[in-house]
Each structure stands twice: as C-alpha cells, then as structure tokens.
Design a protein around this motif. Structure first.
Motif, PDB file in Angstrom:
ATOM      1  N   GLY A  30      52.682  43.361  47.775  1.00 15.78           N
ATOM      2  CA  GLY A  30      51.798  42.448  48.491  1.00 15.78           C
ATOM      3  C   GLY A  30      50.332  42.704  48.180  1.00 15.78           C
ATOM      4  N   SER A  31      49.978  43.968  48.072  1.00 14.87           N
ATOM      5  CA  SER A  31      48.597  44.328  47.734  1.00 14.87           C
ATOM      6  C   SER A  31      48.223  43.795  46.354  1.00 14.87           C
ATOM      7  N   LEU A  32      49.147  43.926  45.411  1.00 11.73           N
ATOM      8  CA  LEU A  32      48.916  43.407  44.059  1.00 11.73           C
ATOM      9  C   LEU A  32      48.844  41.880  44.084  1.00 11.73           C
ATOM     10  N   TRP A  33      49.691  41.258  44.912  1.00  9.62           N
ATOM     11  CA  TRP A  33      49.693  39.789  45.034  1.00  9.62           C
ATOM     12  C   TRP A  33      48.337  39.299  45.528  1.00  9.62           C
ATOM     13  N   PHE A  34      47.815  39.923  46.578  1.00 11.66           N
ATOM     14  CA  PHE A  34      46.526  39.521  47.134  1.00 11.66           C
ATOM     15  C   PHE A  34      45.389  39.787  46.153  1.00 11.66           C
ATOM     16  N   LYS A  35      45.487  40.892  45.431  1.00 13.31           N
ATOM     17  CA  LYS A  35      44.461  41.230  44.442  1.00 13.31           C
ATOM     18  C   LYS A  35      44.430  40.180  43.339  1.00 13.31           C
ATOM     19  N   THR A  36      45.602  39.768  42.872  1.00  9.41           N
ATOM     20  CA  THR A  36      45.695  38.741  41.830  1.00  9.41           C
ATOM     21  C   THR A  36      45.212  37.393  42.358  1.00  9.41           C
ATOM     22  N   PHE A  37      45.594  37.071  43.590  1.00  6.49           N
ATOM     23  CA  PHE A  37      45.166  35.812  44.207  1.00  6.49           C
ATOM     24  C   PHE A  37      43.648  35.770  44.316  1.00  6.49           C
ATOM     25  N   ARG A  38      43.063  36.870  44.751  1.00  2.00           N
ATOM     26  CA  ARG A  38      41.603  36.933  44.894  1.00  2.00           C
ATOM     27  C   ARG A  38      40.925  36.747  43.537  1.00  2.00           C
ATOM     28  N   LYS A  39      41.468  37.349  42.497  1.00  2.00           N
ATOM     29  CA  LYS A  39      40.900  37.208  41.149  1.00  2.00           C
ATOM     30  C   LYS A  39      40.887  35.750  40.699  1.00  2.00           C
ATOM     31  N   GLN A  40      41.939  35.022  41.059  1.00  2.00           N
ATOM     32  CA  GLN A  40      41.998  33.608  40.672  1.00  2.00           C
ATOM     33  C   GLN A  40      40.956  32.788  41.433  1.00  2.00           C
ATOM     34  N   LEU A  41      40.718  33.147  42.694  1.00  2.00           N
ATOM     35  CA  LEU A  41      39.663  32.484  43.465  1.00  2.00           C
ATOM     36  C   LEU A  41      38.292  32.751  42.841  1.00  2.00           C
ATOM     37  N   ILE A  42      38.058  34.006  42.457  1.00  2.95           N
ATOM     38  CA  ILE A  42      36.778  34.369  41.842  1.00  2.95           C
ATOM     39  C   ILE A  42      36.614  33.632  40.513  1.00  2.95           C
ATOM     40  N   LEU A  43      37.710  33.498  39.774  1.00  3.03           N
ATOM     41  CA  LEU A  43      37.673  32.784  38.495  1.00  3.03           C
ATOM     42  C   LEU A  43      37.267  31.322  38.717  1.00  3.03           C
ATOM     43  N   ILE A  44      37.795  30.712  39.765  1.00  2.00           N
ATOM     44  CA  ILE A  44      37.425  29.333  40.094  1.00  2.00           C
ATOM     45  C   ILE A  44      35.940  29.253  40.425  1.00  2.00           C
ATOM     46  N   SER A  45      35.451  30.193  41.221  1.00  2.00           N
ATOM     47  CA  SER A  45      34.054  30.159  41.670  1.00  2.00           C
ATOM     48  C   SER A  45      33.066  30.366  40.529  1.00  2.00           C
ATOM     49  N   LYS A  46      33.514  31.003  39.447  1.00  2.00           N
ATOM     50  CA  LYS A  46      32.611  31.282  38.323  1.00  2.00           C
ATOM     51  C   LYS A  46      32.457  30.088  37.385  1.00  2.00           C
ATOM     52  N   LYS A  47      33.304  29.081  37.558  1.00  2.00           N
ATOM     53  CA  LYS A  47      33.189  27.885  36.719  1.00  2.00           C
ATOM     54  C   LYS A  47      31.927  27.106  37.100  1.00  2.00           C
ATOM     55  N   LYS A  48      31.135  26.748  36.088  1.00  2.00           N
ATOM     56  CA  LYS A  48      29.876  26.053  36.344  1.00  2.00           C
ATOM     57  C   LYS A  48      30.065  24.558  36.566  1.00  2.00           C
ATOM     58  N   LEU A  49      31.124  23.994  35.977  1.00  2.00           N
ATOM     59  CA  LEU A  49      31.376  22.564  36.113  1.00  2.00           C
ATOM     60  C   LEU A  49      32.239  22.288  37.341  1.00  2.00           C
ATOM     61  N   LYS A  50      31.779  21.363  38.159  1.00  2.00           N
ATOM     62  CA  LYS A  50      32.463  21.037  39.407  1.00  2.00           C
ATOM     63  C   LYS A  50      33.872  20.513  39.155  1.00  2.00           C
ATOM     64  N   ASN A  51      34.038  19.690  38.110  1.00  2.00           N
ATOM     65  CA  ASN A  51      35.358  19.120  37.840  1.00  2.00           C
ATOM     66  C   ASN A  51      36.365  20.194  37.420  1.00  2.00           C
ATOM     67  N   GLN A  52      35.879  21.259  36.757  1.00  2.00           N
ATOM     68  CA  GLN A  52      36.767  22.358  36.387  1.00  2.00           C
ATOM     69  C   GLN A  52      37.190  23.144  37.628  1.00  2.00           C
ATOM     70  N   GLN A  53      36.239  23.387  38.534  1.00  2.00           N
ATOM     71  CA  GLN A  53      36.560  24.073  39.790  1.00  2.00           C
ATOM     72  C   GLN A  53      37.603  23.285  40.578  1.00  2.00           C
ATOM     73  N   LYS A  54      37.393  21.976  40.663  1.00  2.00           N
ATOM     74  CA  LYS A  54      38.304  21.117  41.417  1.00  2.00           C
ATOM     75  C   LYS A  54      39.687  21.090  40.771  1.00  2.00           C
ATOM     76  N   HIS A  55      39.719  20.997  39.447  1.00  2.00           N
ATOM     77  CA  HIS A  55      40.988  20.946  38.714  1.00  2.00           C
ATOM     78  C   HIS A  55      41.796  22.220  38.941  1.00  2.00           C
ATOM     79  N   MET A  56      41.129  23.367  38.891  1.00  2.00           N
ATOM     80  CA  MET A  56      41.814  24.643  39.075  1.00  2.00           C
ATOM     81  C   MET A  56      42.269  24.824  40.524  1.00  2.00           C
ATOM     82  N   PHE A  57      41.437  24.406  41.463  1.00  2.00           N
ATOM     83  CA  PHE A  57      41.807  24.551  42.875  1.00  2.00           C
ATOM     84  C   PHE A  57      42.980  23.643  43.217  1.00  2.00           C
TER      85      PHE A  57
END
Length: 275
Positions: free
Chosen positions: A210-237
C-alpha cells in the motif's frame, strides 16, 4: 509589399518616360553609325542599371524573408511534432502505470490479506463483542457459546467475502485515517460492513504494498502537475479517473493535500476535478 509594387511601377513609368524623351529628341535611325548605337547603349546602361540593381536587391531580400519565414514555420511544426511524440510516449508510460495501480486495488485480496483483516478485527474487540453485529450476516453465531467457535465462523465469513479495496480506502480516509488510530475510528462504529471497510483500508495503507501504491500514485499526480500545457494535464487526469474511481481519486488527493502537495498543486487538481 505594397511599397515594393509602387516602386516597381514608378521605375517602369520612369523607364518609359526616359526612353520617350530620348527618342523624341534624337529620333530612331536604323542607318546610324555603330558609334551612335554604342553611345545609346551606354546611355541607357547608365540610366537603367542602378534602379534595376535596386529592384534586384529588393527581390533578393523578399526571397530571403520568405525563405526565413517558411524555415521558421517548418521548424515550429517540427518542434510541435517532436513535443507531441514525446508526450505520446510519456503518456503511454503514464497510462501503463495507472492501469497497474488500478489492477492492484481491483484484484481479489490474497488469503494473507484476509487473515490480517481477521486479526485486526479481533484485536480491537473480542468475538463476543462482534457477535451481535454478525447477527444478520452469520445467524448461527448466536448459537455458539465458545469464543473459538465464534472466531471460526467470523474467519470463514471473511474468507468468503469479497472486499472492494478502493471503496475501503475511501472509507478509511473519510473517517479520519491515518490521522486517527484505528481503534479510535472503530470505537465509534457499530456497522459490521463499515468496520470491515475501515480495517481493509487501514491494512492496505499501512502495508508495504500500500505504501508503494500511494508513492506511485503521488508520483503520477506530480507528473501531471509538471505539465505546462493545460490540455496535457487534463488528458492525463482524465486517464487517471477513467481507470481509478473518481471518488477514490478525490479522497486520495484530499488526503495527500494535507501534507504532500503544494498549494499550487492543490488548486490545479481542484480545477481538474471540477471540470
């Protein structure tokens, strides 16, 4: 471009005017000696060469500007294609990770996991406490006198049950975990289904998996937030909530927002959730 056109028209009119004046004064004589033809050629060469050179220079400049503009357009198009290809490759990796996260919380719990549920249930309160709560689910439990018999019935019930891990994680988070101790949460509950969900959510979050699951999930959220283009953020979310229940995503984002997300990231995910 209009100024160049006017310049060329002016030159043509000037050439016609000069030619007209010249031949009006000196006349056109095919029988004139060769020296006259040479002098005439030198005269027109001297008159026409400078403006013609100027026109040639202007057209060269215009050609260069057009070529430069087309080159920049081609370069921009190539850069966009490269960025789109990079995003596609990155999105494919992102999508694969999200699908793995989804698989982990949607697959049937292992036998060892159910054993942990049973152990945590009986650690909180003994089988006698839970007997009334199991009255509907396990009618025969009230007929049992010894705790050992009751424990066996409860264990069998847990082994035969199907648990929704995602829903259990949401329930645990909503009721205060992991800010509160498990005992503190369970002490206020009298519904056996809710108790099960809280325990299942607790066990998963506190486990290494579970700890690894949450860590991986958080990394994907951070990856979304680092996208500069709004449409890319929306597509990934959108890919995230397509594979993982949107309510669970919202609960986890709110949970991570307490300690692990910046204010900017909180605002971003709030906007993406509301869209």
């Amino acid at each position: 471009m209009m100024s160049v056109f006017l310049y060329v028209v002016t030159l043509i009119i000037s050439f016609i005017s000069i030619g007209y004046v010249f031949f009006e004064k000196f006349r056109f004589d095919l029988e004139a000696p060769i020296e006259n033809w040479v002098n005439t050629a030198n005269y027109f060469n001297g008159i026409f060469t400078p403006p013609l050179l100027a026109v040639t220079s202007i057209f060269i400049l215009l050609t260069w500007r057009t070529s430069k503009k087309e080159l920049n357009s081609t370069k921009d198009l190539l850069n966009r294609q490269i960025l789109e290809l990079e995003f596609k490759n990155e999105f494919d990796i992102f999508s694969g990770r999200i699908k793995n996260l989804s698989y982990e919380i949607n697959k049937a719990p292992e036998h060892q996991f159910k054993k942990f549920i049973y152990m945590n249930l009986l650690t909180h309160k003994g089988p006698s406490y839970y007997s009334p709560l199991f009255r509907v689910s396990i009618p025969e439990i009230e007929k049992k006198v010894s705790n050992k018999e009751k424990e066996e019935l409860i264990l069998n019930y847990i082994n035969d049950s199907v648990f929704d891990l995602g829903n259990s994680i949401s329930m645990y988070i909503k009721l205060g975990g992991p800010k509160l101790e498990l005992k503190a949460i369970l002490s206020n509950l009298d519904n056996i289904d809710t108790i099960f969900k809280v325990i299942v959510g607790y066990i998963f979050i506190e486990s290494k998996k579970g700890s690894l699951w949450f860590k991986t999930f958080r990394k994907q959220l951070i990856l979304i937030s680092k996208k500069k283009l709004k449409n890319q953020q929306k597509h990934m979310f959108e890919e995230l909530i397509f594979n993982i229940d949107s309510d669970l995503v919202l609960d986890i984002v709110e949970f991570l927002a307490l300690t692990e997300l910046t204010e900017e990231q909180k605002e971003l995910f709030k906007e993406l959730i509301l869209e």
